[in-house]
Design a protein around this motif. Structure first.
Motif, PDB file in Angstrom:
ATOM      1  N   SER A  53      -9.088   0.861   4.408  1.00 46.71           N
ATOM      2  CA  SER A  53      -8.709   0.006   3.281  1.00 46.71           C
ATOM      3  C   SER A  53      -7.240  -0.365   3.370  1.00 46.71           C
ATOM      4  O   SER A  53      -6.867  -1.519   3.169  1.00 46.71           O
ATOM      5  N   ALA A  54      -6.417   0.629   3.660  1.00 49.66           N
ATOM      6  CA  ALA A  54      -4.969   0.398   3.699  1.00 49.66           C
ATOM      7  C   ALA A  54      -4.628  -0.720   4.680  1.00 49.66           C
ATOM      8  O   ALA A  54      -3.900  -1.653   4.339  1.00 49.66           O
ATOM      9  N   PHE A  55      -5.217  -0.646   5.877  1.00 49.97           N
ATOM     10  CA  PHE A  55      -4.899  -1.661   6.883  1.00 49.97           C
ATOM     11  C   PHE A  55      -5.529  -3.010   6.558  1.00 49.97           C
ATOM     12  O   PHE A  55      -4.993  -4.049   6.888  1.00 49.97           O
ATOM     13  N   ARG A  56      -6.669  -2.976   5.881  1.00 44.30           N
ATOM     14  CA  ARG A  56      -7.315  -4.226   5.516  1.00 44.30           C
ATOM     15  C   ARG A  56      -6.515  -4.956   4.436  1.00 44.30           C
ATOM     16  O   ARG A  56      -6.292  -6.150   4.494  1.00 44.30           O
ATOM     17  N   ILE A  57      -6.092  -4.195   3.429  1.00 40.51           N
ATOM     18  CA  ILE A  57      -5.498  -4.827   2.248  1.00 40.51           C
ATOM     19  C   ILE A  57      -4.005  -5.120   2.390  1.00 40.51           C
ATOM     20  O   ILE A  57      -3.520  -6.149   1.963  1.00 40.51           O
TER      21      ILE A  57
ATOM     22  N   VAL B 236       0.841  -1.191   0.000  1.00 40.62           N
ATOM     23  CA  VAL B 236       0.000   0.000   0.000  1.00 40.62           C
ATOM     24  C   VAL B 236       0.879   1.244   0.000  1.00 40.62           C
ATOM     25  O   VAL B 236       1.798   1.359   0.813  1.00 40.62           O
ATOM     26  N   ILE B 237       0.614   2.145  -0.938  1.00 35.89           N
ATOM     27  CA  ILE B 237       1.315   3.432  -0.962  1.00 35.89           C
ATOM     28  C   ILE B 237       0.359   4.503  -0.453  1.00 35.89           C
ATOM     29  O   ILE B 237      -0.732   4.680  -0.991  1.00 35.89           O
ATOM     30  N   MET B 238       0.787   5.183   0.597  1.00 34.16           N
ATOM     31  CA  MET B 238      -0.046   6.248   1.149  1.00 34.16           C
ATOM     32  C   MET B 238       0.661   7.585   0.951  1.00 34.16           C
ATOM     33  O   MET B 238       1.873   7.637   0.807  1.00 34.16           O
ATOM     34  N   GLY B 239      -0.111   8.633   0.999  1.00 43.97           N
ATOM     35  CA  GLY B 239       0.497   9.955   0.887  1.00 43.97           C
ATOM     36  C   GLY B 239      -0.552  10.998   0.573  1.00 43.97           C
ATOM     37  O   GLY B 239      -1.679  10.665   0.185  1.00 43.97           O
ATOM     38  N   GLN B 240      -0.151  12.247   0.729  1.00 41.26           N
ATOM     39  CA  GLN B 240      -1.083  13.350   0.535  1.00 41.26           C
ATOM     40  C   GLN B 240      -1.558  13.457  -0.903  1.00 41.26           C
ATOM     41  O   GLN B 240      -0.859  13.053  -1.836  1.00 41.26           O
ATOM     42  N   SER B 241      -2.695  14.094  -1.058  1.00 40.21           N
ATOM     43  CA  SER B 241      -3.188  14.421  -2.376  1.00 40.21           C
ATOM     44  C   SER B 241      -2.166  15.331  -3.070  1.00 40.21           C
ATOM     45  O   SER B 241      -1.662  16.276  -2.460  1.00 40.21           O
ATOM     46  N   GLY B 242      -1.851  15.000  -4.321  1.00 41.18           N
ATOM     47  CA  GLY B 242      -0.863  15.793  -5.046  1.00 41.18           C
ATOM     48  C   GLY B 242       0.576  15.412  -4.721  1.00 41.18           C
ATOM     49  O   GLY B 242       1.525  16.021  -5.212  1.00 41.18           O
TER      50      GLY B 242
ATOM     51  N   VAL C 247      -2.551   2.213  -4.260  1.00 41.95           N
ATOM     52  CA  VAL C 247      -2.499   3.582  -3.769  1.00 41.95           C
ATOM     53  C   VAL C 247      -3.827   3.885  -3.095  1.00 41.95           C
ATOM     54  O   VAL C 247      -4.886   3.666  -3.681  1.00 41.95           O
ATOM     55  N   THR C 248      -3.756   4.342  -1.862  1.00 39.19           N
ATOM     56  CA  THR C 248      -5.009   4.712  -1.209  1.00 39.19           C
ATOM     57  C   THR C 248      -4.743   5.692  -0.084  1.00 39.19           C
ATOM     58  O   THR C 248      -3.680   5.698   0.508  1.00 39.19           O
ATOM     59  N   HIS C 249      -5.690   6.580   0.162  1.00 42.27           N
ATOM     60  CA  HIS C 249      -5.582   7.310   1.414  1.00 42.27           C
ATOM     61  C   HIS C 249      -6.758   7.025   2.339  1.00 42.27           C
ATOM     62  O   HIS C 249      -6.994   7.723   3.298  1.00 42.27           O
ATOM     63  N   GLU C 250      -7.446   5.940   2.050  1.00 45.39           N
ATOM     64  CA  GLU C 250      -8.471   5.460   2.968  1.00 45.39           C
ATOM     65  C   GLU C 250      -7.774   4.523   3.951  1.00 45.39           C
ATOM     66  O   GLU C 250      -7.368   3.414   3.587  1.00 45.39           O
ATOM     67  N   MET C 251      -7.651   4.967   5.188  1.00 49.66           N
ATOM     68  CA  MET C 251      -6.870   4.196   6.160  1.00 49.66           C
ATOM     69  C   MET C 251      -7.447   2.810   6.436  1.00 49.66           C
ATOM     70  O   MET C 251      -6.712   1.845   6.577  1.00 49.66           O
TER      71      MET C 251
END
Ligand SMILES: Nc1ncnc2c1ncn2[C@@H]1O[C@H](COP(=O)(O)OP(=O)(O)OP(=O)(O)O)[C@@H](O)[C@H]1O
Ligand SMILES: [Mg+2]
Length: 266
Positions: A209-213, A40-46, A203-207
């Motif tokens: 989802s991130a932890f689930r997937i 999972v890649i997380m990060g700010q919009s933009g 890629v997601t910034h839904e936490m």
């Protein structure tokens, strides 16, 4: 860590920098993705997440550094070789990117027609099979404009699977969906990737989802990965940027640089 490194990575990014004019979006990215990981890649919009996925499939070329798929350097490949890698990589786009003038069926047929020598019967069989997987068999003859956002996401997912990819890239697969549909999509991503033994980058910034997937997570911040590890490390991170992001707080280092405000004014 050492033990895992014995396996050769499916994907590696070495010192990747990417600039758009004066703007440095990626500023020295190192990443190795092992087979069957769900990263999972997380990060700010933009922050450059979609850009990173475009680099991986060779739509963009890094300003510096290398992107490798197995032992092939993506940006040194000619058109034909690049198509071989694209055929092994499925991409689920942020805004589903279905072709509006084509029916669901024809959207799914397209990658097979363009990138393989599969016959009409075989193509039809695969279309039915993939639509079945995402439970969308009944909309085969509809046009994208007749579908809801969640349905389009599922069709985008089915389209990414038609070539049985080794690597699947998901750009915000559950953004904009209600929590239940979003969970369904998450479960689908897990079951599909386990079933086909594919490797995935999400890629997601839904936490949630991130932890689930995720089997592993990285956080992109100001052009670099500032954290990389198993999901549980992110829940208890001492890094103030990671902690702020995971908890979704407005107070903290994110935003203090003023970049966000500048971005908003555009
Ligand atoms: N083709 C392009 N030309 C110029 N600038 C671009 C281009 N593509 C992206 N950018 C810029 O690069 C930065 C990163 O964009 P990107 O789409 O990768 O962000 P993101 O992390 O996916 O954001 P979001 O979460 O909102 O989807 C932005 O500042 C964007 O304006
Ligand atoms: Mg994006």
């Amino acid at each position: 860590m050492d033990g895992e490194m014995n396996q050769s990575p499916l994907l590696s990014l070495e010192h990747v920098k990417l600039r758009f004019g004066e703007q440095t979006v990626l500023d020295g990215i190192h990443l190795q993705v092992q087979p069957q990981e769900r990263l999972v890649i997380m990060g700010q919009s933009g922050g450059g997440k979609s850009t990173l996925l475009r680099l991986i499939i060779g739509i963009l070329t890094p300003s510096e550094g290398r992107v490798r798929f197995r032992d092939q350097e993506v940006n040194r490949l000619g058109r034909r070789q690049l198509n071989v890698i694209r055929a092994k990589t499925g991409m689920v786009y942020q805004y589903s990117a279905l072709i509006s003038s084509l029916s669901v069926r024809d959207n799914l047929a397209l990658p097979m027609e363009e990138l393989t020598r599969m016959g009409a019967k075989e193509i039809e069989r695969v279309i039915d099979e993939k639509l079945e997987l995402v439970q969308m068999g009944h909309v085969k003859d509809q046009m994208p404009s007749e579908l809801s956002g969640g349905m389009k996401k599922r069709i985008g997912l089915a389209r990414a699977l038609v070539l049985e990819p080794e690597l699947i890239l998901f750009d915000e697969p559950s953004a904009g969906l209600d929590p239940v549909t979003s969970s369904v999509i998450d479960e689908l991503i897990i079951s599909l990737t386990e079933h086909t033994r594919a490797t995935s980058v999400i890629v997601t910034h839904e936490m949630n989802s991130a932890f689930r997937i995720g089997t592993r997570m990285v956080m992109l911040y100001e052009g670099k990965f500032i954290a990389d590890g198993p999901p549980q490390d992110f829940r208890q991170s001492q890094n103030p940027v990671v902690a702020q992001f995971v908890e979704g707080r407005t107070n903290g280092p994110i935003g203090e640089s003023g970049k966000w405000e500048v971005g908003m004014r555009k």
